[in-house]
Scaffold this motif. Structure first.
Motif, PDB file in Angstrom:
ATOM      1  N   LEU A  99       1.018  -1.036   0.391  1.00  0.00           N
ATOM      2  CA  LEU A  99      -0.107  -0.061   0.459  1.00  0.00           C
ATOM      3  C   LEU A  99       0.973   1.277   0.090  1.00  0.00           C
ATOM      4  O   LEU A  99       0.575   2.107  -0.721  1.00  0.00           O
ATOM      5  CB  LEU A  99      -1.374  -0.480   0.962  1.00  0.00           C
ATOM      6  CG  LEU A  99      -2.243   0.959   1.776  1.00  0.00           C
ATOM      7  CD1 LEU A  99      -2.488   1.155  -0.086  1.00  0.00           C
ATOM      8  CD2 LEU A  99      -3.017   0.794   2.350  1.00  0.00           C
ATOM      9  N   ALA A 100       1.969   1.305   0.282  1.00  0.00           N
ATOM     10  CA  ALA A 100       2.417   2.241   0.938  1.00  0.00           C
ATOM     11  C   ALA A 100       3.161   2.971  -0.508  1.00  0.00           C
ATOM     12  O   ALA A 100       3.584   4.100  -0.969  1.00  0.00           O
ATOM     13  CB  ALA A 100       3.752   2.205   2.308  1.00  0.00           C
ATOM     14  N   PHE A 101       3.805   1.442  -1.214  1.00  0.00           N
ATOM     15  CA  PHE A 101       4.524   1.680  -2.184  1.00  0.00           C
ATOM     16  C   PHE A 101       3.526   2.515  -2.878  1.00  0.00           C
ATOM     17  O   PHE A 101       4.168   3.263  -4.335  1.00  0.00           O
ATOM     18  CB  PHE A 101       4.819   0.515  -2.921  1.00  0.00           C
ATOM     19  CG  PHE A 101       6.588  -0.138  -2.883  1.00  0.00           C
ATOM     20  CD1 PHE A 101       7.567   0.785  -3.277  1.00  0.00           C
ATOM     21  CD2 PHE A 101       7.242  -0.656  -1.542  1.00  0.00           C
ATOM     22  CE1 PHE A 101       8.889   0.534  -2.979  1.00  0.00           C
ATOM     23  CE2 PHE A 101       8.288  -0.868  -0.668  1.00  0.00           C
ATOM     24  CZ  PHE A 101       9.234   0.031  -1.736  1.00  0.00           C
ATOM     25  N   LEU A 135       1.534   4.223  -2.349  1.00  0.00           N
ATOM     26  CA  LEU A 135       0.673   5.819  -2.436  1.00  0.00           C
ATOM     27  C   LEU A 135       2.170   6.568  -2.690  1.00  0.00           C
ATOM     28  O   LEU A 135       2.048   7.205  -3.424  1.00  0.00           O
ATOM     29  CB  LEU A 135       0.649   6.166  -0.881  1.00  0.00           C
ATOM     30  CG  LEU A 135      -0.838   5.235  -0.325  1.00  0.00           C
ATOM     31  CD1 LEU A 135      -1.078   5.324   1.456  1.00  0.00           C
ATOM     32  CD2 LEU A 135      -1.647   5.922  -0.081  1.00  0.00           C
ATOM     33  N   ALA A 136       2.682   5.647  -2.223  1.00  0.00           N
ATOM     34  CA  ALA A 136       4.622   6.678  -3.195  1.00  0.00           C
ATOM     35  C   ALA A 136       4.480   7.045  -4.046  1.00  0.00           C
ATOM     36  O   ALA A 136       5.150   7.998  -4.883  1.00  0.00           O
ATOM     37  CB  ALA A 136       5.374   5.939  -2.663  1.00  0.00           C
ATOM     38  N   ALA A 137       3.960   6.143  -5.073  1.00  0.00           N
ATOM     39  CA  ALA A 137       3.910   5.849  -6.464  1.00  0.00           C
ATOM     40  C   ALA A 137       2.926   6.769  -6.913  1.00  0.00           C
ATOM     41  O   ALA A 137       3.720   7.653  -7.779  1.00  0.00           O
ATOM     42  CB  ALA A 137       3.554   5.054  -7.301  1.00  0.00           C
ATOM     43  N   GLY A 149       4.477  10.807  -6.188  1.00  0.00           N
ATOM     44  CA  GLY A 149       4.907  11.037  -7.515  1.00  0.00           C
ATOM     45  C   GLY A 149       4.547  11.574  -8.343  1.00  0.00           C
ATOM     46  O   GLY A 149       5.807  12.113  -8.882  1.00  0.00           O
TER      47      GLY A 149
END
Lengths: 263, 285, 364
Positions: C14-16, C18-20, C23
């Motif tokens: 989930l964090a990845f 969100l980060a993507a 960005g």
């Protein structure tokens, strides 16, 4: 109540570190109280007794707003941390053997505050959550909870479960047992943990800085921006007032409640 | 219908562990994973993250510069923890044995100074330790001074000890208070001297509190970056400064995350050791 | 233990994600918003972030009276902290931020700033022509200068034997000044005295030069009282320090024995600027605010009250000559200031400066 053994007798060798601790804790406090009454602005010379700084304090509305915001955050996050942390401590001691969960519960307490602060800020912006007092409150609960869990856990460390078993054997529901038996045994740990969570939230800067809405700063944020370039006697006056109020609140609370017996 | 014992246990497990871990998953694990995901990406030219995978950030960890800083700060944090234990244990012990009313007052008195403000208290230490301050005046009056107190490692340790002493005392209090006085009386009745009772009964039983307190003091001491700046005069940096500098000054979030991850990894190992020792102490008790 | 792995993996996944998406959304918004010059400002409200005591206390009131919208003043302690908040993605809630020039440059490079719509800021004409020649933002396209100044030596004339004239007086202090001097900790200013002694640029990215600078800084470390970029003024007043590296506006020259000098090897030109965030939903009000600050009646508050120079020609011309006599560093002309080298953001190379500062601080 069974009379406790008198503390200050037979423990003579313990008195020195005991008093040393309080001397150490209160020496800087004495300095700032004295400086708040100093007419001179510099801490190194005494210019006579003065209440001027207290007068200036009254005019500073941003400190007042900050104080109210801080109290909301500290009380709210302490309440939430205490409930969640106590449940967690009991669960960890009684209902699981997982060391991963155990370590996870303490993780917020060992995380560098900046990492948690930036992580939460990035997370809040990713889910498009508006910042406000609630975002600080949640952030403070994350670490407050870890401290409550750990302190209550230390009390549960090698738990004596016989009372709880007896209660269950007598037909009490797990809920009743928890309220009537488990909680009272844990009370001193819960109070100590809550006290810690409250104290840490009251004075927390880094996480609050990153998760607060610019229009709703907490007291440490207001103070930090003011004293970044050196403490003024006005700030010392504020600290002295805070102490005086805390003292009063504690004494009154202690008289009014059964806090004493809980400990 | 009465639920089966197994069903009850499962319900109790969910009721106690569920809310806390749900909260931690959302507000701790996800944000943490977000930051730690940066470790494998590149720093943008002017800060920020460029989502191109790289292993470079981890390679930089091998730099002896950072190891020096880590070892230096571990030493200071360890000294602080030891001093906190030496002061905190007897204090917590005494508080636990005080009669009820005084106990509450003594306990609150431990945290009360911390209801002011961290920076204000730290500046008060600067006044105390300054070459013109009261401590040095006292030393001079005794013919011992003046001594350079401020901007030394000693000043950093004093500041850290001051900041985190309650984190030692409260868990210790919580652990010691629960010990049944009858245990010690029994030990005394069996002819053990107080010192022996302490070493073989009180101390082992309060060990979980000791470990919790030590972790609580050691960890934030390592991470503090304001005290080394103010009381150490910026002449020494600690792990906290390193991480802060990467995030705020260099705006190198990927490398800052790598440093943070390294610190967290070491500390998690410490925590496992603590949990293990705690359980062992629990079994023996 | 294995039971908990899915939770951890899921949250990491989930964090990845969100980060993507965080960005992706922060790039590729090139077209500037079209702003409505006739927007009803009373429907907007503004949050500014600034250093404490850096603007008139009644600024929100004068803005409300003249422009009709509410202003909230948030305080930041350093450039670095507000930068972290502004660059985390999403809406920080800040409309106008006060940051130094090189930080404005970095914010702009990350696509976070709204271009300045000059037609909405007519008071830009009050600025000195030199103020549009600043190297971090030539022509003031994304930032508007608020104050400017330089870095030098601030000292107690009664405690030094000979008044300092060179950075060398700081880097190789005479015996009587040992443990009586401080240098700044922020990396660019930590390196500045050594770089200037080496005849190098304050913006150098040459590693060999930085290594030489490091050697000089390590040599002087044992003679320093402390590294300090916040309380050096108080240290001078109390006599704890006799000479400090200082920004001109922070040197308490209102005290009888305290003087400020720019060393002969030269120094920097720093600028604190106002920038408007692209995430702001109150861009018209933000421009009106910036324009209001450039009004000589507001901008002119700065020199007499906090002893900083402003790049506002009209405002500087109205400064009381008596004040300039007492504070000679206030009388520096824009031409004098432009002799100083403008600090710019170094991009990749700024990591080298952080490393230099770490090495100096870590040496025992």
């Amino acid at each position: 109540m069974a009379r406790r053994e008198p503390a200050l007798r037979g423990n003579g060798w313990l008195r020195l570190p005991f008093w040393l601790t309080y001397l150490f804790l209160y020496a800087p406090i004495a300095v700032l109280v004295v400086m708040s009454f100093n007419r001179n602005k510099t801490p190194y010379s005494w210019g006579g007794f003065s209440l001027d700084w207290y007068g200036r304090l009254a005019e500073n509305s941003s400190l007042r707003t900050g104080l109210v915001n801080t109290l909301i955050v500290a009380l709210g996050s302490t309440a939430l941390s205490t409930v969640l942390g106590t449940l967690l401590a009991v669960g960890l001691a009684r209902h699981t053997r997982s060391r991963v969960l155990d370590a996870l519960s303490t993780l917020p307490a060992i995380l560098p505050d900046l990492v948690l602060a930036i992580g939460l800020l990035v997370f809040y912006s990713a889910i498009k959550m508006t910042l406000g007092l609630h975002s600080v409150l949640v952030a403070h609960t994350v670490f407050g909870m870890a401290f409550v869990t750990a302190v209550v856990r230390a009390r549960l460390g090698h738990a004596d479960t016989s009372l709880e078993e007896a209660s269950q054997d007598l037909g009490a529901t797990p809920y009743t047992t928890f309220i009537k038996v488990t909680l009272p045994t844990l009370a001193p740990g819960i109070v100590a943990g809550a006290l810690l969570a409250f104290t840490l939230s009251l004075d927390e800067f880094v996480i609050a800085f990153f998760t607060h809405a610019p229009s709703q700063p907490t007291l440490p944020i207001v103070i930090y921006s003011m004293v970044r370039f050196g403490v003024t006697p006005e700030i010392n006056a504020l600290a002295t007032l805070l102490l005086a109020v805390s003292f009063t609140v504690v004494i009154v609370a202690q008289r009014l409640t059964k806090l004493t017996e809980a400990l | 219908m009465t639920p089966s014992p197994a069903g009850r246990r499962a319900a109790a497990r969910v009721a106690t562990l569920g809310p806390g871990f749900a909260f931690l998953t959302v507000f701790l694990l996800v944000p943490l994973a977000l930051v730690l995901s940066y470790t494998v990406f590149r720093r943008g030219r002017f800060g920020g993250i460029v989502y191109e995978p790289t292993g470079e950030n981890f390679a930089r960890l091998a730099d002896p510069l950072y190891l020096d800083v880590v070892l230096g700060s571990v030493r200071l944090a360890a000294v602080t923890t030891l001093l906190a234990l030496l002061l905190g244990y007897p204090t917590a012990y005494m508080i636990a044995r005080l009669p009820g009313r005084w106990k509450a007052i003594a306990l609150v008195a431990v945290v009360l100074p911390f209801w002011t403000n961290f920076l204000i208290r730290t500046y008060a230490w600067i006044v105390l330790l300054n070459s013109q301050g009261p401590v040095n005046s006292g030393l001079e009056a005794l013919g011992l001074g003046p001594v350079e107190l401020l901007y030394t490692d000693g000043a950093i340790v004093a500041g850290l000890l001051y900041a985190y002493l309650p984190l030692m005392i409260l868990p210790l209090y919580s652990a010691i208070e629960r010990l049944d006085p009858q245990l010690r009386e029994a030990s005394a009745n069996l002819g053990a001297r107080p010192a022996r009772t302490f070493w073989s009964v009180t101390l082992p039983l309060s060990l979980p509190g000791v470990l919790t307190g030590c972790v609580f003091v050691f960890v934030p001491s390592l991470g503090n970056f304001v005290i080394p700046e103010l009381l150490g005069g910026g002449r020494r940096i600690m792990v906290g400064n390193l991480i802060r500098d990467q995030f705020l000054k260099a705006r190198d979030w990927p490398f800052g995350s790598v440093l943070a991850l390294a610190v967290i990894a070491v500390l998690v190992l410490l925590l496992f050791a603590q949990a293990w020792a705690g359980r062992r102490a629990g079994r023996n008790g | 233990m294995t039971r908990h792995v899915p939770v951890v993996l899921a949250s990491a996944g989930l964090a990845f994600a969100l980060a993507a998406c965080g960005g992706a959304s922060s790039t590729g918004e090139a077209a500037p918003a079209t702003l409505d010059a006739k927007a009803d400002l009373s429907k907007q409200s503004l949050t500014i972030s600034i250093w404490d005591g850096y603007s008139p206390k009644d600024l929100p009131q004068t803005v409300k009276a003249k422009l009709g919208f509410n202003t909230t003043v948030a305080i930041h302690d350093t450039n670095e902290t507000v930068m972290a908040k502004l660059t985390a993605g999403g809406d920080s809630g800040i409309d106008v931020a006060f940051v130094s020039g090189q930080y404005a440059q970095a914010l702009n490079a990350q696509g976070l700033l709204e271009p300045i719509h000059a037609d909405l800021v007519p008071n830009l004409t009050n600025l000195y022509p030199e103020a549009a020649q600043l190297p971090y933002d030539k022509g003031n396209t994304f930032s508007v200068p608020y104050t400017w100044g330089t870095t030098g030596l601030c000292y107690r004339s009664d405690l030094v034997k000979t008044p300092p004239t060179s950075w060398n007086d700081l880097l190789s202090p005479p015996a009587e000044l040992k443990k009586k001097i401080t240098m700044m900790t922020t990396e660019r200013w930590l390196a500045l005295p050594a770089l200037k002694m080496l005849g190098a640029s304050v913006n150098t990215t040459d590693q060999a030069t930085l290594d030489k600078a490091k050697a000089m800084l390590l040599k002087v470390k044992p003679d320093l009282l402390a590294y300090d970029d916040t309380t050096f003024g108080d240290r001078l007043k109390s006599g704890e320090a006799a000479m400090v590296e200082a920004w001109d506006g922070w040197c308490p020259t209102d005290q009888e024995n305290i003087k400020f000098v720019v060393p002969k090897e030269g120094s920097d030109l720093w600028v604190d600027t106002m920038v408007i965030l692209k995430s702001s939903k109150n861009k018209e009000a933000a421009h009106a605010f910036v324009n209001h600050v450039l009004d000589p009646s507001v901008h002119g508050w700065v020199p007499p009250n906090i002893l900083y120079k402003v790049p506002n020609k009209t405002a500087m011309e109205s400064v009381d000559p008596a004040l300039l006599k007492d504070h000679p560093e206030l009388a520096q002309t824009p031409a004098d200031l432009l002799k100083g080298e403008g600090l710019i953001d170094l991009g990749e190379a700024s990591v080298a400066y952080t490393r230099l500062a770490t090495e100096v601080a870590a040496a025992q």
